[in-house]
Design a protein around this motif. Sequence first.
Motif: not given
Length: 194
Positions: A64-91
């Motif tokens: 919020a201090g940076y002017g952004a909002d967490s909104g309805n964020f919900r955590a999710r588990q990393l899967t191979a499908d997420h990785l296959a869909d990504a053009d760039l993965v930043l850890t």
Amino acid sequence: MDPSFRVLLVCTGNICRSAFAERLGRAWVDETLGEGASRLQLSSAGTRAVVGSGMHPDTALVLAGYGADSGNFRARQLTADHLADADLVLTMTRAHRRDVLSLAPRGLGRTFTLREAGALLDFVDGGSERGEGDHAARARGLVAALAEARSRRPAAGDDDVPDPINQPLETHSEAGQLIVDALLPLLRRLAGAS
């Protein structure tokens, strides 16, 4: 081919660092690209996610201090499908990068720690993302240039963003600043591919 470029941000629980980076990045992209924001998509996941949980309250306060909002964020588990869909993965850490590559070994050329990718921008000239093709193709050109630049970067002391969980608010703030310092210049270059 999908005209959007997809960035996946990864940490452990997906309630602090990667959640912060996703929501901060989305806010920046929406503000900067306006109607073209859909061309640059950000999502996040955790290697040991607290599935379904909202953003940590201290991280949300820093966000919020940076002017952004967490909104309805919900955590999710990393899967191979997420990785296959990504053009760039930043850890957020080198350990997360190892976890990602154990799920998707062919993803090395598009998987970086966030701070590594930010530092590699210094080794990539501005022309790498200005070429033929649509926005996504030019952004993928920047990712390829970052991968190629790895061999020119001296060994780094620390490419990790430390985990602020169970730490004081100042630690969440420090992690947030490390993310801002690496993510926003990278998003500027990716957006410049527009």
